[in-house]
Design a protein around this motif. Structure first.
Motif, PDB file in Angstrom:
ATOM      1  N   VAL A 125     -80.118  76.780 -61.864  1.00  0.00           N
ATOM      2  CA  VAL A 125     -81.137  75.621 -61.473  1.00  0.00           C
ATOM      3  C   VAL A 125     -82.141  76.588 -61.667  1.00  0.00           C
ATOM      4  CG1 VAL A 125     -82.599  74.912 -60.060  1.00  0.00           C
ATOM      5  CG2 VAL A 125     -80.016  75.117 -59.808  1.00  0.00           C
ATOM      6  N   LEU A 126     -83.411  76.341 -62.485  1.00  0.00           N
ATOM      7  CA  LEU A 126     -84.826  77.079 -62.759  1.00  0.00           C
ATOM      8  C   LEU A 126     -86.345  76.123 -62.457  1.00  0.00           C
ATOM      9  CD1 LEU A 126     -82.954  77.396 -65.843  1.00  0.00           C
ATOM     10  CD2 LEU A 126     -84.848  79.217 -65.742  1.00  0.00           C
ATOM     11  N   LEU A 127     -86.825  76.375 -61.594  1.00  0.00           N
ATOM     12  CA  LEU A 127     -88.143  74.870 -60.794  1.00  0.00           C
ATOM     13  C   LEU A 127     -89.231  75.934 -61.767  1.00  0.00           C
ATOM     14  CD1 LEU A 127     -88.262  75.577 -57.395  1.00  0.00           C
ATOM     15  CD2 LEU A 127     -86.123  73.769 -58.592  1.00  0.00           C
ATOM     16  N   SER A 138     -86.344  86.690 -64.876  1.00  0.00           N
ATOM     17  CA  SER A 138     -85.409  86.576 -63.969  1.00  0.00           C
ATOM     18  C   SER A 138     -84.209  85.705 -64.028  1.00  0.00           C
ATOM     19  CB  SER A 138     -86.537  85.919 -63.340  1.00  0.00           C
ATOM     20  OG  SER A 138     -86.680  84.590 -63.622  1.00  0.00           O
ATOM     21  N   LEU A 139     -83.970  84.399 -64.983  1.00  0.00           N
ATOM     22  CA  LEU A 139     -82.518  84.019 -64.542  1.00  0.00           C
ATOM     23  C   LEU A 139     -81.360  85.176 -65.161  1.00  0.00           C
ATOM     24  CD1 LEU A 139     -80.876  81.627 -63.859  1.00  0.00           C
ATOM     25  CD2 LEU A 139     -81.161  81.043 -66.256  1.00  0.00           C
ATOM     26  N   LYS A 140     -81.820  85.438 -66.219  1.00  0.00           N
ATOM     27  CA  LYS A 140     -80.610  86.815 -66.685  1.00  0.00           C
ATOM     28  C   LYS A 140     -80.453  87.880 -65.059  1.00  0.00           C
ATOM     29  CE  LYS A 140     -80.344  88.580 -71.307  1.00  0.00           C
ATOM     30  NZ  LYS A 140     -80.767  89.452 -71.786  1.00  0.00           N
ATOM     31  N   GLN A 141     -81.617  87.988 -64.563  1.00  0.00           N
ATOM     32  CA  GLN A 141     -81.110  89.016 -63.650  1.00  0.00           C
ATOM     33  C   GLN A 141     -80.079  88.290 -63.262  1.00  0.00           C
ATOM     34  OE1 GLN A 141     -85.034  90.956 -61.512  1.00  0.00           O
ATOM     35  NE2 GLN A 141     -86.190  90.346 -64.196  1.00  0.00           N
ATOM     36  N   LEU A 142     -80.662  87.867 -62.652  1.00  0.00           N
ATOM     37  CA  LEU A 142     -79.420  86.519 -61.499  1.00  0.00           C
ATOM     38  C   LEU A 142     -78.108  86.652 -61.859  1.00  0.00           C
ATOM     39  CD1 LEU A 142     -81.399  83.794 -59.712  1.00  0.00           C
ATOM     40  CD2 LEU A 142     -81.271  86.447 -58.667  1.00  0.00           C
ATOM     41  N   VAL A 153     -76.171  82.709 -56.252  1.00  0.00           N
ATOM     42  CA  VAL A 153     -76.994  84.548 -55.566  1.00  0.00           C
ATOM     43  C   VAL A 153     -78.489  83.311 -56.536  1.00  0.00           C
ATOM     44  CG1 VAL A 153     -78.243  86.205 -57.147  1.00  0.00           C
ATOM     45  CG2 VAL A 153     -76.026  85.478 -57.908  1.00  0.00           C
ATOM     46  N   ILE A 154     -79.384  83.589 -54.836  1.00  0.00           N
ATOM     47  CA  ILE A 154     -80.527  83.210 -55.238  1.00  0.00           C
ATOM     48  C   ILE A 154     -81.788  84.260 -55.899  1.00  0.00           C
ATOM     49  CG2 ILE A 154     -81.513  81.956 -53.588  1.00  0.00           C
ATOM     50  CD1 ILE A 154     -80.303  81.401 -51.196  1.00  0.00           C
ATOM     51  N   GLY A 155     -82.715  83.745 -56.129  1.00  0.00           N
ATOM     52  CA  GLY A 155     -83.536  84.613 -56.610  1.00  0.00           C
ATOM     53  C   GLY A 155     -84.763  84.771 -55.397  1.00  0.00           C
ATOM     54  N   VAL A 156     -84.933  85.846 -55.177  1.00  0.00           N
ATOM     55  CA  VAL A 156     -85.514  86.113 -53.972  1.00  0.00           C
ATOM     56  C   VAL A 156     -86.896  86.471 -53.847  1.00  0.00           C
ATOM     57  CG1 VAL A 156     -84.793  85.313 -51.660  1.00  0.00           C
ATOM     58  CG2 VAL A 156     -84.679  87.978 -52.775  1.00  0.00           C
ATOM     59  N   GLN A 157     -88.313  87.199 -53.418  1.00  0.00           N
ATOM     60  CA  GLN A 157     -89.083  88.264 -53.584  1.00  0.00           C
ATOM     61  C   GLN A 157     -90.076  88.420 -52.435  1.00  0.00           C
ATOM     62  OE1 GLN A 157     -92.115  87.225 -57.390  1.00  0.00           O
ATOM     63  NE2 GLN A 157     -90.458  88.234 -58.702  1.00  0.00           N
ATOM     64  N   LYS A 158     -90.126  89.702 -52.402  1.00  0.00           N
ATOM     65  CA  LYS A 158     -91.649  89.801 -50.816  1.00  0.00           C
ATOM     66  C   LYS A 158     -92.465  88.817 -50.951  1.00  0.00           C
ATOM     67  CE  LYS A 158     -89.239  94.686 -48.951  1.00  0.00           C
ATOM     68  NZ  LYS A 158     -88.683  94.926 -50.987  1.00  0.00           N
ATOM     69  N   VAL A 159     -92.922  88.359 -49.381  1.00  0.00           N
ATOM     70  CA  VAL A 159     -94.343  87.680 -49.550  1.00  0.00           C
ATOM     71  C   VAL A 159     -94.930  87.324 -48.599  1.00  0.00           C
ATOM     72  CG1 VAL A 159     -95.205  84.879 -49.466  1.00  0.00           C
ATOM     73  CG2 VAL A 159     -92.908  85.634 -51.162  1.00  0.00           C
ATOM     74  N   SER A 195     -86.714  87.004 -41.725  1.00  0.00           N
ATOM     75  CA  SER A 195     -86.973  88.070 -43.095  1.00  0.00           C
ATOM     76  C   SER A 195     -88.453  87.986 -43.914  1.00  0.00           C
ATOM     77  CB  SER A 195     -85.822  88.559 -44.249  1.00  0.00           C
ATOM     78  OG  SER A 195     -86.215  87.386 -44.836  1.00  0.00           O
ATOM     79  N   ASN A 196     -89.120  89.170 -44.824  1.00  0.00           N
ATOM     80  CA  ASN A 196     -89.924  88.593 -45.528  1.00  0.00           C
ATOM     81  C   ASN A 196     -89.131  88.207 -46.839  1.00  0.00           C
ATOM     82  OD1 ASN A 196     -88.727  91.034 -46.270  1.00  0.00           O
ATOM     83  ND2 ASN A 196     -90.872  91.997 -46.251  1.00  0.00           N
ATOM     84  N   LEU A 197     -88.760  87.386 -47.078  1.00  0.00           N
ATOM     85  CA  LEU A 197     -87.786  87.817 -48.410  1.00  0.00           C
ATOM     86  C   LEU A 197     -87.532  85.920 -48.476  1.00  0.00           C
ATOM     87  CD1 LEU A 197     -85.103  90.160 -48.559  1.00  0.00           C
ATOM     88  CD2 LEU A 197     -87.298  90.336 -50.109  1.00  0.00           C
ATOM     89  N   ALA A 198     -88.662  85.871 -49.763  1.00  0.00           N
ATOM     90  CA  ALA A 198     -88.718  84.086 -49.721  1.00  0.00           C
ATOM     91  C   ALA A 198     -87.911  83.825 -51.377  1.00  0.00           C
ATOM     92  CB  ALA A 198     -90.556  83.782 -49.906  1.00  0.00           C
ATOM     93  N   VAL A 199     -87.571  82.040 -50.987  1.00  0.00           N
ATOM     94  CA  VAL A 199     -86.443  82.340 -52.147  1.00  0.00           C
ATOM     95  C   VAL A 199     -88.324  81.967 -53.630  1.00  0.00           C
ATOM     96  CG1 VAL A 199     -84.687  80.190 -52.987  1.00  0.00           C
ATOM     97  CG2 VAL A 199     -84.908  81.105 -50.261  1.00  0.00           C
ATOM     98  N   VAL A 200     -87.698  81.687 -54.800  1.00  0.00           N
ATOM     99  CA  VAL A 200     -88.583  82.214 -55.360  1.00  0.00           C
ATOM    100  C   VAL A 200     -87.094  81.245 -56.606  1.00  0.00           C
ATOM    101  CG1 VAL A 200     -89.781  83.913 -55.584  1.00  0.00           C
ATOM    102  CG2 VAL A 200     -87.723  83.731 -56.787  1.00  0.00           C
ATOM    103  N   GLY A 201     -88.079  80.359 -57.747  1.00  0.00           N
ATOM    104  CA  GLY A 201     -87.659  78.996 -57.914  1.00  0.00           C
ATOM    105  C   GLY A 201     -86.574  79.431 -58.517  1.00  0.00           C
ATOM    106  N   ARG A 202     -85.497  80.300 -58.504  1.00  0.00           N
ATOM    107  CA  ARG A 202     -83.990  80.735 -59.839  1.00  0.00           C
ATOM    108  C   ARG A 202     -82.901  80.723 -58.765  1.00  0.00           C
ATOM    109  NH1 ARG A 202     -87.787  79.376 -62.033  1.00  0.00           N
ATOM    110  NH2 ARG A 202     -88.942  80.363 -63.781  1.00  0.00           N
TER     111      ARG A 202
END
Ligand code: UTP
Length: 274
Positions: A125-127, A138-142, A153-159, A195-202
């Motif tokens: 899924v890509l937003l 980023s999708l390739k990383q996931l 697998v959910i893509g996250v980043q520190k926010v 946590s400080n890990l937010a879901v980003v759109g991947r």
């Protein structure tokens, strides 16, 4: 199993970007002459995706037209000896289909419409409002993480703490640099984010998510939230959070959109092309 299919939900109202989104979908916001969704489709294709379903709404036919061929324009360019412009009309090579979400009832509802398209395969899924600038998509990383663990697998980043209330936020156990086991997930926590890990759109998801989506009741904002379905799925299936590298731009935010334009306008290759 190879991840070959992706869903790109693009049927939201884009209320943060009004008034322009009354007539122009934010997914069509231009970035160096191409709409934002073009970059997201490119990212999917470069990550190995072969088939894409884009979820649109009644007033987003422009997205369908963009990915269709314009035979009239192609003929005009050929007949007027403007062959060099023909390549500008090319779109990433993937099989792209569309489905309409009749009413914007939330991301979860938009994804549920993709069930017949996905069938029984893991999928991405890509937003389309989240754009990343990074060498490795980023999708390739996931997908690499998915291939290793065979799990969601959910893509996250520190926010920053004060912004977490705008995101889905994971509760996690750290496994290694960038990799986390997701043990809980909350949509837009107004107090005490886990946590400080937010879901980003991947995302890369197991097709079981559809049975959880079907049971999901409206949540935050009265919308069917993917986060709520993921939370239920956690009881039965493992899920990992991977901190994707790269700068993220949420084009639904004026500030991010302008930051992205500024960044891209300094792109030397593009400037040389002009
Ligand atoms: P967002 O909440 O970021 O987008 O949804 P939005 O609702 O369009 O924008 P705002 O918040 O009102 O400004 C994330 C993605 O999910 C899609 C959106 O198009 C966006 O790409 N979406 C959201 C749907 O396809 N259907 C929905 O019912 C809701």
């Amino acid at each position: 199993m190879k991840i070959k299919k992706a869903i790109i939900p693009a049927a939201g109202y884009g209320t943060r970007s009004l008034p322009i989104t009354k007539v122009l979908p934010k997914e069509m916001f231009p970035i160096n002459g191409k709409p934002a969704i073009h970059y997201v489709v490119e990212e999917a294709v470069a990550s190995g995706i072969e088939e894409i379903l884009i979820v649109v709404s009644r007033n987003k036919n422009m997205i369908i037209d963009y990915f269709d061929r314009s035979l009239e324009l192609e003929t005009f360019l050929a007949e007027t000896n403007k062959h060099h412009l023909l390549e500008k009309l090319s779109v990433p090579e993937a099989h792209i289909q569309f489905v309409r979400q009749p009413y914007a009832k939330g991301l979860g509802d938009a994804l549920e419409l993709g069930k017949p398209f996905i069938n029984e395969e893991p999928f991405a899924v890509l937003l389309p409002d989240d754009l990343f600038i990074e060498k490795e998509q980023s999708l390739k990383q996931l997908i690499k993480v998915y291939e290793k663990f065979n799990s969601n697998v959910i893509g996250v980043q520190k926010v920053k703490k004060e912004l977490l209330k705008n995101y889905g936020v994971i509760k996690e156990k750290n496994i290694s640099t960038r990799l986390h086991e997701v043990v809980g997930i909350v949509e837009k926590p107004q107090t005490a984010p886990p946590s400080n890990l937010a879901v980003v759109g991947r995302y890369v998801l197991h097709p079981d998510i559809f049975s959880f989506l079907m049971k999901t009741k409206p949540g935050v904002g009265g919308e069917i939230q993917l986060t709520d379905a993921l939370k239920e799925m956690l009881k039965e299936r493992n899920c990992y959070g991977y901190e994707v590298s790269g700068e993220r731009y949420d084009i639904g935010s004026h500030k991010d959109y302008y930051k992205l334009l500024k960044k891209m306008n300094n792109d030397k290759d593009y400037l040389d092309e002009l």
